[in-house]
Design an enzyme around this catalytic site. Structure first.
Site, PDB file in Angstrom:
ATOM      1  N   CYS A   1       0.788  -1.237   0.000  1.00 36.50           N
ATOM      2  CA  CYS A   1       0.000   0.000   0.000  1.00 36.50           C
ATOM      3  C   CYS A   1       0.821   1.290   0.000  1.00 36.50           C
ATOM      4  O   CYS A   1       0.502   2.209  -0.750  1.00 36.50           O
ATOM      5  CB  CYS A   1      -1.045   0.010   1.101  1.00 36.50           C
ATOM      6  SG  CYS A   1      -0.671  -0.955   2.553  1.00 36.50           S
TER       7      CYS A   1
ATOM      8  N   ARG B   1       7.422 -11.394   4.702  1.00 36.23           N
ATOM      9  CA  ARG B   1       7.137 -11.181   6.117  1.00 36.23           C
ATOM     10  C   ARG B   1       7.927 -12.193   6.934  1.00 36.23           C
ATOM     11  O   ARG B   1       7.950 -13.377   6.593  1.00 36.23           O
ATOM     12  CB  ARG B   1       5.635 -11.331   6.379  1.00 36.23           C
ATOM     13  CG  ARG B   1       4.859 -10.256   5.633  1.00 36.23           C
ATOM     14  CD  ARG B   1       3.372 -10.397   5.825  1.00 36.23           C
ATOM     15  NE  ARG B   1       2.708  -9.327   5.070  1.00 36.23           N
ATOM     16  CZ  ARG B   1       1.398  -9.146   5.026  1.00 36.23           C
ATOM     17  NH1 ARG B   1       0.609  -9.956   5.704  1.00 36.23           N
ATOM     18  NH2 ARG B   1       0.883  -8.161   4.329  1.00 36.23           N
TER      19      ARG B   1
ATOM     20  N   GLN C   1       0.656 -11.064  -3.227  1.00 33.87           N
ATOM     21  CA  GLN C   1      -0.734 -10.679  -2.963  1.00 33.87           C
ATOM     22  C   GLN C   1      -1.390 -10.190  -4.244  1.00 33.87           C
ATOM     23  O   GLN C   1      -0.744  -9.534  -5.054  1.00 33.87           O
ATOM     24  CB  GLN C   1      -0.763  -9.534  -1.944  1.00 33.87           C
ATOM     25  CG  GLN C   1      -0.255  -9.895  -0.580  1.00 33.87           C
ATOM     26  CD  GLN C   1      -0.354  -8.707   0.363  1.00 33.87           C
ATOM     27  OE1 GLN C   1       0.039  -7.603   0.024  1.00 33.87           O
ATOM     28  NE2 GLN C   1      -0.886  -8.946   1.548  1.00 33.87           N
TER      29      GLN C   1
ATOM     30  N   ASP D   1      -3.181  -7.615  -4.808  1.00 28.39           N
ATOM     31  CA  ASP D   1      -3.443  -6.465  -3.957  1.00 28.39           C
ATOM     32  C   ASP D   1      -3.964  -5.301  -4.795  1.00 28.39           C
ATOM     33  O   ASP D   1      -3.445  -5.034  -5.871  1.00 28.39           O
ATOM     34  CB  ASP D   1      -2.116  -6.070  -3.292  1.00 28.39           C
ATOM     35  CG  ASP D   1      -2.324  -5.366  -1.974  1.00 28.39           C
ATOM     36  OD1 ASP D   1      -3.486  -5.231  -1.544  1.00 28.39           O
ATOM     37  OD2 ASP D   1      -1.320  -4.947  -1.373  1.00 28.39           O
TER      38      ASP D   1
ATOM     39  N   HIS E   1      -5.604  -1.139  -4.335  1.00 27.12           N
ATOM     40  CA  HIS E   1      -5.992  -0.013  -3.498  1.00 27.12           C
ATOM     41  C   HIS E   1      -6.864   0.903  -4.303  1.00 27.12           C
ATOM     42  O   HIS E   1      -6.532   1.247  -5.428  1.00 27.12           O
ATOM     43  CB  HIS E   1      -4.744   0.680  -2.949  1.00 27.12           C
ATOM     44  CG  HIS E   1      -3.947  -0.238  -2.082  1.00 27.12           C
ATOM     45  ND1 HIS E   1      -2.875  -0.947  -2.559  1.00 27.12           N
ATOM     46  CD2 HIS E   1      -4.125  -0.621  -0.790  1.00 27.12           C
ATOM     47  CE1 HIS E   1      -2.394  -1.714  -1.587  1.00 27.12           C
ATOM     48  NE2 HIS E   1      -3.141  -1.548  -0.507  1.00 27.12           N
TER      49      HIS E   1
ATOM     50  N   LYS F   1     -12.395  -3.880   8.775  1.00 27.19           N
ATOM     51  CA  LYS F   1     -12.426  -4.673   7.531  1.00 27.19           C
ATOM     52  C   LYS F   1     -13.587  -5.657   7.514  1.00 27.19           C
ATOM     53  O   LYS F   1     -14.094  -6.075   8.567  1.00 27.19           O
ATOM     54  CB  LYS F   1     -11.112  -5.416   7.356  1.00 27.19           C
ATOM     55  CG  LYS F   1     -10.934  -6.597   8.292  1.00 27.19           C
ATOM     56  CD  LYS F   1      -9.696  -7.416   7.959  1.00 27.19           C
ATOM     57  CE  LYS F   1      -9.496  -8.525   8.980  1.00 27.19           C
ATOM     58  NZ  LYS F   1      -8.154  -9.058   9.047  1.00 27.19           N
TER      59      LYS F   1
ATOM     60  N   HIS G   1      -8.368  -0.964   0.893  1.00 25.87           N
ATOM     61  CA  HIS G   1      -7.422  -2.044   0.587  1.00 25.87           C
ATOM     62  C   HIS G   1      -8.268  -3.274   0.310  1.00 25.87           C
ATOM     63  O   HIS G   1      -9.186  -3.551   1.071  1.00 25.87           O
ATOM     64  CB  HIS G   1      -6.538  -2.407   1.778  1.00 25.87           C
ATOM     65  CG  HIS G   1      -5.811  -1.267   2.413  1.00 25.87           C
ATOM     66  ND1 HIS G   1      -4.448  -1.196   2.431  1.00 25.87           N
ATOM     67  CD2 HIS G   1      -6.243  -0.172   3.069  1.00 25.87           C
ATOM     68  CE1 HIS G   1      -4.070  -0.103   3.093  1.00 25.87           C
ATOM     69  NE2 HIS G   1      -5.144   0.536   3.485  1.00 25.87           N
TER      70      HIS G   1
END
Length: 672
Positions: free
Chosen positions: A366, A395, A413, A415, A417, A498, A544
């Site tokens: 992000c 991670r 991911q 991912d 945004h 979320k 997100h």
RNA sequence: GCCUCCUUAGCUCAGUCGGUAGAGCGUUUCACUCGUAAUGAAAAGGUCGCCAGUUCGAUUCUGGCAGGGGGCUCCA
């Protein structure tokens, strides 16, 4: 004693007249399957006297409540056996859990698998002794006296006032209200053989446990679930009303084991975890690569159609970015340590002349997407702006939590945004949720519920007012979806609430899949702005969202969902052609060539194995379509289908067969 | 990270009370050419996870490390 008087009860919806002082055991005397009861909604032991005008519901051993009571009582029997085997064992807590129970013990030596076998035998003896579970109300002082040798029980008594918040399972032992002890009483002598501080209720006697229980594993667990506390030894077990139910449960576990994506991943040659790379770092083999590419290609196609822009960002960055985002404050422990570069030292004094920089592997995409947003002035006309990336993140997961593809240290991911105005927020969330659900269905998951994770009062940033608005909006959107909504208080990330989509797989297990998170915080930290219609500068809202979570994890879930038998559109090899004999190799080869020309991943098996062996091989490889050609087929210009379930369709003209396969792949047919 | 168990051929697993190892499947080769889940034979394939220690000698015993399983804690 006064003479019996009549009183009225409502028993399972029917009015009944009984004598005062009647107990549940007397009331349900003829119902051997009733093991406990609900009195005005509260679970009680059967030997309790019934209050006047009470509403009584019978609870059978195979009902959800009855199973819990059975399992809790089995836990007591286990604890009794453990203290016979290991007189030094101090009791922790012993609640029922899904499908079973556990009990924690403080013991000198951990339990061995042999201990578990011994304990099972000892438990069976206790069951057959038909001990009575007897409830006893005690004062706190009496309880302390009875539990004088049980230090953990004394701690529980200290905590009894706050029992409901003290931790998992604690309220099974003690709770607000009266303190009770359950005695296991010998039938013949009337002696108390064993007792435990416990709220109950319990089965009337141990005989009802029968022989349908098993001790499944032992492991360490922190006292009261707190990492800072001592670890106790926990024994897990399972208990069922009948031997058949126990067998069915064990079969369910065996089925889950057969579907294990780690096992199928190596059997089907999809991926591996080379030791040389390190824990939680998978490599995808060619066949796994095809599955992954098919997953990603379809995702890209759908994101393009849904108005997402595709962006790319690097895997590493200077630390400053995560200082701005706050990740270094909150999640430093979960990040790989920095790479320190560009430092210059004086050749003679070795003093630092130039300080150098810390670079981090990125744990989140992000902040980088925010930089793209901020790279130039933005107009309200551009919003909502949707940026998508298959972003690789790293991670530093704790060594004990890494697990197959579902918990890794390097992952990709899907991912995105979304930057939008507050006014657009609700519509955008609604369409995102619909998009996510529709796409998950295309991958074959279609049984969902939603979870709404709200603020953790201990761990959050941003204004309460913003959190409230975000939470309210998410709740409205979730409710509008018509799906079941489960609250998850305190489960949110530090920057916003979320919704997560939980999917049930083919054997009923639930997996957390997609998440949609609202974020009022990062736009603030990165000072994101757009120019509104009135010329003013406004802050966008950020959403997100990830559908797969990570591509790796989603593949793991799909492998388990499909038990490795992917639908044709995802299958590494979609068609294997098997000639009945070598004489038909050429004919089979032509059919395969036609399929390849139509874009199908088709292979011919011209190896030296005999025909049945080739069928077996294709079957073990879980190939969606096996095509067979022999004399009959060749003469007719046809081919025979053999499907994964063993069913067949013979003599299909070649062009029809090709069309059928192409169609099944194009439609992403789940059956094949 | 903590507790516990484990690591022998590509896979699944035997085995060595300390004297450097074996099976099935898979692979390769040869023969067989066969209509719906295993044709036969032969061969290749292992510094017994890695590094130390003890020992005349370690795959075996001890310790450390790495990787894995089951839990706990954690999961932006």
């Amino acid at each position: 004693m006064s003479a019996p008087q009549n009183m009225t009860l409502i028993v399972d919806g029917e009015e009944k007249q009984v004598n005062t002082g009647t107990t549940g055991a007397e009331l349900f005397f003829e119902r051997r399957d009733v093991v406990v009861m609900r009195v005005d909604g509260v679970l009680k032991d059967l030997d309790q006297p019934l209050p006047e005008d009470a509403k009584i519901e019978s609870v059978t051993i195979d009902s959800p409540d009855g199973l819990n009571v059975l399992r809790h009582s089995t836990a007591h029997v286990m604890a009794q056996a453990v203290q016979q085997l290991r007189p030094d064992a101090k009791l922790g807590i012993g609640p029922y859990i899904t499908d079973g129970f556990y009990f924690d013990f403080d013991v000198e030596e951990p339990f061995t698998p042999d201990d578990l076998k011994t304990l099972e035998k000892m438990m069976l003896k206790i069951v057959n002794q038909n001990q009575k579970f007897a409830r006893r109300v005690v004062t706190e002082d009496e309880a302390r006296a009875a539990m004088a040798d049980e230090p953990y029980k004394l701690i529980l008594l200290d905590k009894s006032a706050e029992a409901d918040e003290a931790g998992e399972g604690v309220n099974v032992e003690v709770g607000a209200g009266e303190i009770t002890i359950y005695d296991n009483v010998d039938r013949k002598s009337g002696d108390t053989i064993w007792c435990d501080l416990c709220r109950g209720p319990h089965l009337p006697n141990t005989k009802l446990i029968s022989n349908a229980f098993a001790l499944t594993r032992s492991a360490a667990a922190y006292w009261l679930g707190n990492e800072k506390n001592k670890q106790l030894q926990r024994i897990y077990g399972t208990a069922w009303p009948t031997k058949e139910a126990l067998k069915a449960y064990q079969e369910r576990l065996a089925e889950a084991e057969r579907r294990d994506h780690r096992k199928l991943g190596s059997e089907l040659d999809l991926f591996s975890f080379p030791d040389e790379l390190g824990s939680g770092l998978p490599v995808f083999h060619p066949k796994g690569g095809i599955v992954r590419k098919a997953m990603e290609d379809y995702s890209r196609q759908r994101h393009t159609e849904a108005g997402y822009d595709f962006v790319y960002t690097p895997h590493i960055t200077k630390g400053h970015l995560y200082e701005v985002s706050g990740h270094l404050d909150w999640y430093r422990d979960g990040m790989f340590p920095p790479i320190h570069v560009d430092e210059t030292r004086d050749a003679e004094t070795n003093e630092v002349v130039k300080p150098g920089q810390d670079y981090y592997l990125k744990p989140m995409n992000c902040p980088m997407h925010n930089l793209i947003f901020r790279s130039r002035g933005r107009s309200y006309r551009e919003l909502p702006l949707r940026m998508f990336e298959f972003g690789s993140v790293y991670r530093y997961e704790k060594s004990g939590v890494v697990h197959g593809l579902t918990r890794v240290r390097g992952m990709t991911q899907d991912d995105a945004h979304i930057y939008c105005t507050r006014e657009q927020m609700k519509d955008e969330l609604t369409s995102t949720l619909n998009f996510v659900l529709a796409l998950l269905k295309d991958y074959g998951l279609d049984d969902f519920y939603l979870e709404l994770s709200t603020k953790d009062p201990e761990k959050y940033v941003g204004a309460d007012e913003a959190w409230d608005e975000a939470t309210r909006t998410l709740a409205e959107v979730a409710e509008a979806s018509g799906l079941e909504l489960v609250p998850d208080p305190g489960g949110a990330a530090f920057y916003g609430p979320k919704i997560s989509v939980q999917a049930r797989d083919a054997i009923g297990r639930t997996w957390q899949m997609s998440t949609i998170q609202l974020d009022f915080n990062l736009p603030e930290r990165f000072e994101l702005e757009y120019q509104a219609a009135d010329g003013s500068r406004q802050r966008p809202v950020m959403i997100h969202r990830a559908l797969f979570g990570s591509v790796e994890r989603f593949m793991g879930v799909l492998i388990e969902h499909y038990a490795g038998a992917f639908p044709a559109w995802l299958a590494p090899v979609q068609v294997v052609g098997i000639p009945v004999a070598e004489a038909f190799n050429d004919y089979m080869g032509e059919v395969i060539a036609k399929l390849k020309a139509a874009g199908i991943r088709a292979e011919a098996d011209f190896g030296s194995d005999r025909f049945p062996k080739k069928i077996r091989t294709a079957s073990k490889d879980k190939i969606p379509f096996v095509l067979i050609a022999g004399g009959e087929d060749a003469e007719a210009g046809a081919v025979s289908f053999r499907f994964r379930d063993g069913s067949q369709d013979n003599g299909v003209p070649v062009d029809d067969a090709v069309a059928r396969i192409v169609e099944a792949v194009r439609n992403r047919d789940h059956q094949l």
